[in-house]
Design an enzyme around this catalytic site. Structure first.
Site, mmCIF file in Angstrom:
data_model
loop_
_atom_site.group_PDB
_atom_site.id
_atom_site.type_symbol
_atom_site.label_atom_id
_atom_site.label_comp_id
_atom_site.label_asym_id
_atom_site.label_seq_id
_atom_site.Cartn_x
_atom_site.Cartn_y
_atom_site.Cartn_z
ATOM 1 N N LYS A 69 23.164 -55.636 55.955
ATOM 2 C CA LYS A 69 22.183 -56.577 56.507
ATOM 3 C C LYS A 69 21.559 -55.972 57.771
ATOM 4 O O LYS A 69 22.139 -55.107 58.412
ATOM 5 C CB LYS A 69 22.852 -57.923 56.815
ATOM 6 C CG LYS A 69 23.632 -58.510 55.631
ATOM 7 C CD LYS A 69 22.757 -59.244 54.637
ATOM 8 C CE LYS A 69 23.504 -59.626 53.369
ATOM 9 N NZ LYS A 69 23.914 -60.984 53.256
ATOM 10 N N GLU A 87 26.958 -64.635 46.112
ATOM 11 C CA GLU A 87 26.377 -63.299 46.190
ATOM 12 C C GLU A 87 25.163 -63.482 47.085
ATOM 13 O O GLU A 87 24.349 -64.377 46.858
ATOM 14 C CB GLU A 87 25.960 -62.808 44.795
ATOM 15 C CG GLU A 87 27.128 -62.465 43.889
ATOM 16 C CD GLU A 87 27.888 -61.220 44.365
ATOM 17 O OE1 GLU A 87 27.321 -60.415 45.120
ATOM 18 O OE2 GLU A 87 29.058 -61.076 43.970
ATOM 19 N N HIS A 125 8.663 -59.238 48.389
ATOM 20 C CA HIS A 125 9.223 -59.491 49.725
ATOM 21 C C HIS A 125 8.527 -60.684 50.379
ATOM 22 O O HIS A 125 7.317 -60.665 50.591
ATOM 23 C CB HIS A 125 9.022 -58.242 50.596
ATOM 24 C CG HIS A 125 9.994 -58.144 51.726
ATOM 25 N ND1 HIS A 125 10.095 -57.037 52.518
ATOM 26 C CD2 HIS A 125 10.925 -59.017 52.187
ATOM 27 C CE1 HIS A 125 11.039 -57.223 53.434
ATOM 28 N NE2 HIS A 125 11.550 -58.423 53.242
ATOM 29 N N THR A 133 20.398 -71.711 51.986
ATOM 30 C CA THR A 133 19.543 -70.835 52.787
ATOM 31 C C THR A 133 18.101 -71.337 52.827
ATOM 32 O O THR A 133 17.662 -72.064 51.932
ATOM 33 C CB THR A 133 19.584 -69.410 52.168
ATOM 34 O OG1 THR A 133 18.545 -68.624 52.724
ATOM 35 C CG2 THR A 133 19.366 -69.443 50.668
ATOM 36 N N ASP A 134 17.360 -70.892 53.850
ATOM 37 C CA ASP A 134 15.929 -71.232 53.910
ATOM 38 C C ASP A 134 15.125 -70.481 52.842
ATOM 39 O O ASP A 134 13.978 -70.813 52.580
ATOM 40 C CB ASP A 134 15.353 -70.942 55.313
ATOM 41 C CG ASP A 134 15.498 -69.493 55.764
ATOM 42 O OD1 ASP A 134 16.051 -68.677 55.008
ATOM 43 O OD2 ASP A 134 15.042 -69.178 56.880
ATOM 44 N N GLU A 135 15.737 -69.444 52.239
ATOM 45 C CA GLU A 135 14.972 -68.614 51.304
ATOM 46 C C GLU A 135 14.572 -69.362 50.032
ATOM 47 O O GLU A 135 13.666 -68.938 49.318
ATOM 48 C CB GLU A 135 15.763 -67.347 50.952
ATOM 49 C CG GLU A 135 16.126 -66.580 52.204
ATOM 50 C CD GLU A 135 16.534 -65.139 51.963
ATOM 51 O OE1 GLU A 135 16.142 -64.563 50.937
ATOM 52 O OE2 GLU A 135 17.254 -64.597 52.818
ATOM 53 N N TYR A 177 11.189 -51.856 56.104
ATOM 54 C CA TYR A 177 10.393 -52.131 54.904
ATOM 55 C C TYR A 177 8.916 -52.359 55.235
ATOM 56 O O TYR A 177 8.583 -53.119 56.166
ATOM 57 C CB TYR A 177 10.892 -53.409 54.239
ATOM 58 C CG TYR A 177 12.071 -53.228 53.300
ATOM 59 C CD1 TYR A 177 12.108 -52.180 52.395
ATOM 60 C CD2 TYR A 177 13.115 -54.147 53.302
ATOM 61 C CE1 TYR A 177 13.176 -52.040 51.532
ATOM 62 C CE2 TYR A 177 14.180 -54.011 52.425
ATOM 63 C CZ TYR A 177 14.208 -52.949 51.546
ATOM 64 O OH TYR A 177 15.250 -52.815 50.680
ATOM 65 N N ASP A 224 38.637 -66.946 48.148
ATOM 66 C CA ASP A 224 37.644 -65.868 48.158
ATOM 67 C C ASP A 224 38.010 -64.830 47.098
ATOM 68 O O ASP A 224 39.166 -64.445 46.967
ATOM 69 C CB ASP A 224 37.591 -65.212 49.543
ATOM 70 C CG ASP A 224 36.322 -64.415 49.745
ATOM 71 O OD1 ASP A 224 35.506 -64.794 50.599
ATOM 72 O OD2 ASP A 224 36.132 -63.409 49.022
ATOM 73 N N TYR A 243 18.070 -63.878 44.119
ATOM 74 C CA TYR A 243 19.022 -64.495 45.063
ATOM 75 C C TYR A 243 18.574 -65.909 45.390
ATOM 76 O O TYR A 243 19.339 -66.870 45.220
ATOM 77 C CB TYR A 243 19.129 -63.656 46.350
ATOM 78 C CG TYR A 243 19.787 -64.406 47.494
ATOM 79 C CD1 TYR A 243 21.117 -64.812 47.419
ATOM 80 C CD2 TYR A 243 19.074 -64.727 48.661
ATOM 81 C CE1 TYR A 243 21.722 -65.522 48.460
ATOM 82 C CE2 TYR A 243 19.667 -65.433 49.702
ATOM 83 C CZ TYR A 243 20.993 -65.826 49.600
ATOM 84 O OH TYR A 243 21.580 -66.531 50.621
HETATM 85 P P1 NAD Z 1 28.732 -62.837 52.488
HETATM 86 O O1 NAD Z 1 28.123 -62.056 51.367
HETATM 87 O O2 NAD Z 1 29.066 -62.137 53.772
HETATM 88 O O3 NAD Z 1 30.088 -63.534 51.995
HETATM 89 C C1 NAD Z 1 30.208 -64.138 50.741
HETATM 90 C C2 NAD Z 1 31.689 -64.308 50.440
HETATM 91 O O4 NAD Z 1 31.806 -64.977 49.175
HETATM 92 C C3 NAD Z 1 32.449 -62.989 50.332
HETATM 93 O O5 NAD Z 1 33.646 -63.069 51.081
HETATM 94 C C4 NAD Z 1 32.738 -62.864 48.833
HETATM 95 O O6 NAD Z 1 33.928 -62.150 48.555
HETATM 96 C C5 NAD Z 1 32.825 -64.316 48.424
HETATM 97 N N1 NAD Z 1 32.531 -64.535 46.988
HETATM 98 C C6 NAD Z 1 31.479 -64.036 46.281
HETATM 99 N N2 NAD Z 1 31.566 -64.453 45.001
HETATM 100 C C7 NAD Z 1 32.677 -65.241 44.907
HETATM 101 C C8 NAD Z 1 33.277 -65.983 43.848
HETATM 102 N N3 NAD Z 1 32.757 -65.991 42.608
HETATM 103 N N4 NAD Z 1 34.395 -66.693 44.114
HETATM 104 C C9 NAD Z 1 34.947 -66.691 45.360
HETATM 105 N N5 NAD Z 1 34.425 -65.991 46.403
HETATM 106 C C10 NAD Z 1 33.292 -65.291 46.174
HETATM 107 O O7 NAD Z 1 27.735 -64.061 52.727
HETATM 108 P P2 NAD Z 1 27.393 -64.828 54.080
HETATM 109 O O8 NAD Z 1 26.267 -64.143 54.749
HETATM 110 O O9 NAD Z 1 28.646 -65.089 54.809
HETATM 111 O O10 NAD Z 1 26.815 -66.191 53.482
HETATM 112 C C11 NAD Z 1 27.676 -67.315 53.228
HETATM 113 C C12 NAD Z 1 26.845 -68.440 52.666
HETATM 114 O O11 NAD Z 1 25.825 -68.806 53.591
HETATM 115 C C13 NAD Z 1 26.129 -68.100 51.350
HETATM 116 O O12 NAD Z 1 26.174 -69.215 50.522
HETATM 117 C C14 NAD Z 1 24.707 -67.793 51.783
HETATM 118 O O13 NAD Z 1 23.798 -68.078 50.753
HETATM 119 C C15 NAD Z 1 24.549 -68.749 52.959
HETATM 120 N N6 NAD Z 1 23.580 -68.335 53.984
HETATM 121 C C16 NAD Z 1 23.657 -67.093 54.561
HETATM 122 C C17 NAD Z 1 22.744 -66.732 55.551
HETATM 123 C C18 NAD Z 1 22.809 -65.394 56.250
HETATM 124 O O14 NAD Z 1 21.906 -65.074 57.046
HETATM 125 N N7 NAD Z 1 23.831 -64.579 56.026
HETATM 126 C C19 NAD Z 1 21.745 -67.635 55.935
HETATM 127 C C20 NAD Z 1 21.709 -68.896 55.325
HETATM 128 C C21 NAD Z 1 22.638 -69.237 54.366
#
Ligand code: NAD
Length: 367
Positions: free
Chosen positions: A213, A90, A309, A148-150, A231, A39, A174
């Site tokens: 979030k 991200e 949005h 993600t579903d997005e 929003y 990370d 994103y």
């Molecule tokens: P988050 O933003 O909480 O965590 C992302 C992590 O990735 C962080 O710890 C960050 O430090 C690390 N990171 C970012 N860039 C990096 C890099 N270049 N190298 C190494 N580490 C890096 O995100 P999350 O909500 O935990 O989401 C995790 C995954 O799940 C993502 O891929 C996201 O697209 C996917 N996702 C999230 C959701 C949601 O509702 N949160 C839903 C569906 C899918």
């Protein structure tokens, strides 16, 4: 198994590592002998999310960037990794609108570097595509690409939920950058035969979520008596899933998902943002009545809608249910209570995140 988890210090990653080290063997029969967390510790990564595992000999924490192919290659070789679970990203839509560059770098270039480095690692180990269709079916290695579903864009009110055959239609930087990563994962399977499984999940909520979030932002603002920014008209629909249900689904998709296939993970829990905000207010009032003196009408403030949005996301998780036997266990109100309880009990974690605010991080609202 020996696993490399990228983004393990983030919200879902840290819940996943907890699941892998504490429950996956008992619940799914998956014995984990090593988890390497890689990370970069961006603003969203929090080292303290994994402090419980500092003394666990199975866990190794490495600060580094997924774009650093040399580092990734050395971790794969040193720990003889069997599977990569790729969550680093991200992940905040608002930030992607203000500054897309980091999203392209991590979500597209970073995913490419990981795939490419994993490909070289497999070649070094003399791995060849076989007839095995999954790890369960005798496969030796796996790359789980978490998305993600997005990426599927926005649904209108009566349209059927997204499924594995929905076409990609991302509407913000994103989702476009995540879509780019998904396409690369797909292409690396089709071109090089690599053992890759992709998952696309609905909105997650639960402990350790960074308070930009929707759920944690609202919980903390209610506790402080601050206005709750909603929003537009607040009628955007999202499909909600408790994070532990997602993590179990990820492990099941890794263990039994078919190489080259995609699995949609969702809780069949579509809700309007405004209804979610009302449910949060009611739950915080129920669990900490002395800290909520204002009415919902006094707390809620409508703010200008986010550009582009998406109106509605919804997931059809039938394939996960039918082929992998996955079911969500947590209903929304029970998961919400657990989440509120966690934020009430973890003042230190919240305070550490607030220190980030002094570094100039602006907390906005997101789904
Ligand atoms: P988050 O933003 O909480 O965590 C992302 C992590 O990735 C962080 O710890 C960050 O430090 C690390 N990171 C970012 N860039 C990096 C890099 N270049 N190298 C190494 N580490 C890096 O995100 P999350 O909500 O935990 O989401 C995790 C995954 O799940 C993502 O891929 C996201 O697209 C996917 N996702 C999230 C959701 C949601 O509702 N949160 C839903 C569906 C899918």
């Amino acid at each position: 198994m020996k696993l490399l988890v990228t983004g393990g210090a983030g919200f879902i990653g840290s819940n996943l590592i907890r699941y892998l080290l504490e429950r996956s063997e008992r619940e799914l029969g998956l014995e984990v002998s090593r988890v390497v967390t890689l990370d970069k510790l961006t603003y969203a990564g929090n080292r303290s999310n994994l402090r419980d595992f500092d003394d666990d000999p199975r866990h190794v924490f490495v600060v580094g960037d997924i774009c650093d192919a040399e580092l990734v290659g050395s971790l794969l070789r040193e720990h003889q990794i069997d599977a990569v679970m790729h969550l680093a990203a991200e992940s905040h839509v608002d930030r992607s609108i203000n500054s897309p560059e980091d999203f392209i770098q991590t979500n597209v270039v970073g995913t490419y570097r990981l795939l490419e480095t994993f490909r070289h690692y497999l070649a070094e180990r003399k791995w060849k595509p076989t007839t095995a269709k999954s790890l369960k079916d005798g496969g030796e290695y796996l790359f789980l690409h978490v998305s993600t579903d997005e990426v599927y864009g926005s649904l209108a009110g009566g349209e059927v939920a997204f499924s594995e055959t929905s076409s990609y239609s991302p509407n913000n930087p994103y989702s476009a950058s995540k879509a780019g990563g998904d396409h690369l994962a797909r292409a690396y399977h089709h071109t090089y035969g690599m053992p890759i499984v992709t998952t696309n999940c609905a909105n997650n909520y639960g402990p350790y979520q960074f308070p930009e979030k929707l759920l944690p932002l609202m919980i903390l603002k209610i506790l402080r008596g601050e206005p709750l920014p909603v929003y537009g008209d607040g009628k955007q629909v999202r499909d909600w899933l408790y994070v532990e249900d997602h993590c179990r689904g990820l492990v099941m998709a890794m263990m039994a998902g078919q190489f080259g296939e995609t699995y949609m993970i969702g809780g069949r829990c579509e809700m309007k943002n405004l209804d979610v905000v009302h449910a949060i207010i009611d739950t915080v009032r129920e669990m900490a009545p002395e800290r909520v003196s204002q009415t919902a009408a006094e707390l809620i403030t409508y703010v200008e809608d986010r550009p582009g949005h998406d109106r509605r996301y919804a997931i059809n998780p039938e394939r996960m249910e039918r082929e992998l036997g996955w079911q969500p266990r947590m209903d929304f109100l029970s998961g919400l209570r657990r989440t509120v309880q966690w934020y009430l009990a973890n003042h230190d974690w919240v305070r550490d995140v607030e220190i980030g605010r002094y570094r100039g991080e602006r907390l906005g609202m997101i789904d």
